[in-house]
Scaffold this motif. Structure first.
Motif, PDB file in Angstrom:
ATOM      1  N   PHE A  10       0.828  -1.208   0.000  1.00  0.00           N
ATOM      2  CA  PHE A  10       0.000   0.000   0.000  1.00  0.00           C
ATOM      3  C   PHE A  10       0.862   1.257   0.000  1.00  0.00           C
ATOM      4  O   PHE A  10       0.597   2.212  -0.748  1.00  0.00           O
ATOM      5  N   CYS A  11       1.907   1.261   0.831  1.00  0.00           N
ATOM      6  CA  CYS A  11       2.806   2.416   0.880  1.00  0.00           C
ATOM      7  C   CYS A  11       3.538   2.603  -0.450  1.00  0.00           C
ATOM      8  O   CYS A  11       3.764   3.739  -0.884  1.00  0.00           O
ATOM      9  N   THR A  12       3.896   1.496  -1.091  1.00  0.00           N
ATOM     10  CA  THR A  12       4.531   1.578  -2.412  1.00  0.00           C
ATOM     11  C   THR A  12       3.599   2.243  -3.413  1.00  0.00           C
ATOM     12  O   THR A  12       4.011   3.116  -4.193  1.00  0.00           O
ATOM     13  N   PHE A  13       2.345   1.843  -3.384  1.00  0.00           N
ATOM     14  CA  PHE A  13       1.330   2.448  -4.236  1.00  0.00           C
ATOM     15  C   PHE A  13       1.248   3.954  -4.005  1.00  0.00           C
ATOM     16  O   PHE A  13       1.216   4.749  -4.958  1.00  0.00           O
ATOM     17  N   LEU A  14       1.239   4.374  -2.740  1.00  0.00           N
ATOM     18  CA  LEU A  14       1.164   5.798  -2.412  1.00  0.00           C
ATOM     19  C   LEU A  14       2.428   6.547  -2.831  1.00  0.00           C
ATOM     20  O   LEU A  14       2.346   7.675  -3.339  1.00  0.00           O
ATOM     21  N   ILE A  15       3.588   5.941  -2.632  1.00  0.00           N
ATOM     22  CA  ILE A  15       4.852   6.596  -2.988  1.00  0.00           C
ATOM     23  C   ILE A  15       4.932   6.811  -4.495  1.00  0.00           C
ATOM     24  O   ILE A  15       5.219   7.921  -4.962  1.00  0.00           O
ATOM     25  N   GLY A  17       2.496   6.786  -6.650  1.00  0.00           N
ATOM     26  CA  GLY A  17       1.434   7.703  -7.061  1.00  0.00           C
ATOM     27  C   GLY A  17       1.734   9.155  -6.738  1.00  0.00           C
ATOM     28  O   GLY A  17       1.347  10.051  -7.480  1.00  0.00           O
ATOM     29  N   SER A  18       2.448   9.387  -5.666  1.00  0.00           N
ATOM     30  CA  SER A  18       2.755  10.772  -5.298  1.00  0.00           C
ATOM     31  C   SER A  18       3.824  11.388  -6.189  1.00  0.00           C
ATOM     32  O   SER A  18       3.892  12.608  -6.327  1.00  0.00           O
ATOM     33  N   THR A  64      11.292   4.402  -1.949  1.00  0.00           N
ATOM     34  CA  THR A  64      11.318   5.845  -2.218  1.00  0.00           C
ATOM     35  C   THR A  64      12.552   6.215  -3.028  1.00  0.00           C
ATOM     36  O   THR A  64      12.469   7.001  -3.982  1.00  0.00           O
TER      37      THR A  64
END
Length: 95
Positions: A10-15, A17-18, A64
């Motif tokens: 999930f964090c990978t998806f957010l990173i 995407g950002s 990141t």
């Protein structure tokens, strides 16, 4: 149950995407000149992942870092997208 893998995903998806809007805004306001900032931050993220003991935070640091390095390629591809007219040019910037 172990949720660490799902949370990393999930964090990978957010990173990832950002970084899409970051690349678009960076190219719009500064062009491709700040590519070296992405390089330095990406290398810092990857190197710091080597020294972080927690698997979760080490993974996020590496993800990141690699996303920042991938953003260099995207920054130059964004420049081509602007040339093709797919994205607007900044009228205040000299090309």
């Amino acid at each position: 149950m172990y949720f660490e893998g799902i949370l990393i995903g999930f964090c990978t998806f957010l990173i990832i995407g950002s970084f899409h809007p970051v690349v678009i805004k960076t190219e719009y306001y500064f062009g491709t000149r700040p590519w070296w900032i992405f390089l330095l931050l990406g290398l810092a993220g990857m190197i710091s992942a080597l020294f972080i003991e927690s698997t979760f935070w080490s993974c996020l640091s590496a993800i990141t870092g690699f996303s920042l390095l991938w953003s260099i390629l995207e920054l130059f591809e964004q420049k081509e997208r602007v040339k093709k007219g797919w994205f607007p040019k900044n009228p205040k910037r000299k090309y």
